[in-house]
Design a protein around this motif. Sequence first.
Motif, short mmCIF file in Angstrom:
data_model
loop_
_atom_site.label_atom_id
_atom_site.label_comp_id
_atom_site.label_asym_id
_atom_site.label_seq_id
_atom_site.Cartn_x
_atom_site.Cartn_y
_atom_site.Cartn_z
N MET A 1 0.85 -1.19 0.00
CA MET A 1 0.00 0.00 0.00
C MET A 1 0.88 1.24 0.00
SD MET A 1 -3.23 -0.69 2.52
CE MET A 1 -2.53 -1.92 3.59
N GLU A 2 0.45 2.21 -0.77
CA GLU A 2 1.17 3.48 -0.84
C GLU A 2 0.16 4.61 -0.77
OE1 GLU A 2 3.89 6.10 -3.94
OE2 GLU A 2 2.86 4.31 -4.66
N VAL A 3 0.39 5.56 0.15
CA VAL A 3 -0.47 6.74 0.25
C VAL A 3 0.31 7.91 -0.34
CG1 VAL A 3 -1.75 8.29 1.75
CG2 VAL A 3 -1.54 5.86 2.35
N ARG A 4 -0.31 8.59 -1.29
CA ARG A 4 0.32 9.74 -1.94
C ARG A 4 -0.48 11.00 -1.68
NH1 ARG A 4 0.75 7.47 -8.06
NH2 ARG A 4 1.70 5.47 -7.54
N VAL A 5 0.24 12.10 -1.49
CA VAL A 5 -0.39 13.41 -1.55
C VAL A 5 -0.63 13.66 -3.03
CG1 VAL A 5 -0.13 15.87 -1.13
CG2 VAL A 5 0.73 14.23 0.56
N VAL A 6 -1.84 14.01 -3.38
CA VAL A 6 -2.21 14.19 -4.78
C VAL A 6 -1.41 15.33 -5.41
CG1 VAL A 6 -4.11 14.95 -6.28
CG2 VAL A 6 -4.51 13.19 -4.55
N ASN A 7 -0.75 15.01 -6.51
CA ASN A 7 0.03 16.00 -7.25
C ASN A 7 -0.32 16.07 -8.72
OD1 ASN A 7 1.85 17.17 -5.29
ND2 ASN A 7 2.78 15.15 -5.14
N THR A 8 -1.12 15.12 -9.19
CA THR A 8 -1.47 15.10 -10.61
C THR A 8 -2.98 15.04 -10.79
OG1 THR A 8 -1.52 12.68 -10.87
CG2 THR A 8 0.66 13.78 -11.09
N GLU A 9 -3.42 15.38 -11.98
CA GLU A 9 -4.84 15.33 -12.32
C GLU A 9 -5.35 13.88 -12.19
OE1 GLU A 9 -8.04 17.35 -12.68
OE2 GLU A 9 -6.17 18.43 -12.56
N GLN A 10 -4.54 12.90 -12.61
CA GLN A 10 -4.95 11.51 -12.53
C GLN A 10 -5.11 11.06 -11.07
OE1 GLN A 10 -5.94 9.39 -15.13
NE2 GLN A 10 -6.74 8.33 -13.32
N GLU A 11 -4.19 11.45 -10.21
CA GLU A 11 -4.31 11.09 -8.79
C GLU A 11 -5.57 11.70 -8.19
OE1 GLU A 11 0.44 10.61 -7.69
OE2 GLU A 11 -0.54 12.55 -7.41
N LEU A 12 -5.90 12.93 -8.57
CA LEU A 12 -7.12 13.56 -8.07
C LEU A 12 -8.35 12.81 -8.57
CD1 LEU A 12 -8.24 15.87 -6.35
CD2 LEU A 12 -8.29 17.27 -8.43
N LYS A 13 -8.36 12.43 -9.85
CA LYS A 13 -9.47 11.64 -10.39
C LYS A 13 -9.60 10.32 -9.64
CE LYS A 13 -9.43 13.39 -15.11
NZ LYS A 13 -9.14 13.08 -16.53
N ALA A 42 -8.46 21.93 -0.78
CA ALA A 42 -7.97 20.94 0.18
C ALA A 42 -6.74 20.22 -0.35
CB ALA A 42 -9.07 19.92 0.49
N THR A 43 -5.96 19.66 0.57
CA THR A 43 -4.88 18.74 0.23
C THR A 43 -5.51 17.36 0.17
OG1 THR A 43 -3.22 20.09 1.35
CG2 THR A 43 -2.68 17.77 0.99
N HIS A 44 -5.43 16.72 -0.97
CA HIS A 44 -6.04 15.40 -1.16
C HIS A 44 -4.98 14.31 -1.06
CE1 HIS A 44 -9.97 16.92 -2.51
NE2 HIS A 44 -9.25 17.92 -2.98
N LEU A 45 -5.42 13.13 -0.60
CA LEU A 45 -4.55 11.96 -0.55
C LEU A 45 -5.26 10.80 -1.21
CD1 LEU A 45 -4.36 13.56 2.44
CD2 LEU A 45 -2.37 12.09 2.51
#
Length: 140
Positions: A1-13, A42-45
């Motif tokens: 499992m990997e949790v990322r702070v959203v940095n791209t449009e795809q990660e946000l989608k 907001a900061t999304h993950l």
Amino acid sequence: MEVRVVNTEQELKDAFEVRKVVFVDEQNVPFEEEMDEYDETATHLVLYHEGVPSGAGRFRVVEGIGKVERICVLSSLRGHGAGKAIMRKIEEVAKDQGISSLKLNAQTHAIPFYESLGYEVISDEFMDAGIPHKTMKKYI
């Protein structure tokens, strides 16, 4: 499992898709209530399991306190540490921003999960999107 702070449009989608599955499809929260004006700032993950988006959450700073929101995990991964991984990452991001306390509005069935992470109930029960909640807080 990997949790990322959203940095791209795809990660946000990916984060939004997990939220839609859990809150809209599974819990019948109206889409218009689930997606709100705070999504823009907001900061999304997003949590990935074997490359598949499987969890999400967001974090905002409101009056100097970190506000944890929209924590969700696909049903297939619940009980396997995914929620804890998201919460740990949020706490890390909050500390990096100089935040010393976090609060959240927990669905009442999730209170034991948040208590296991050190959160304490600080409110009476209230309804949000037709689901009973209580506010919880933690000093980090």
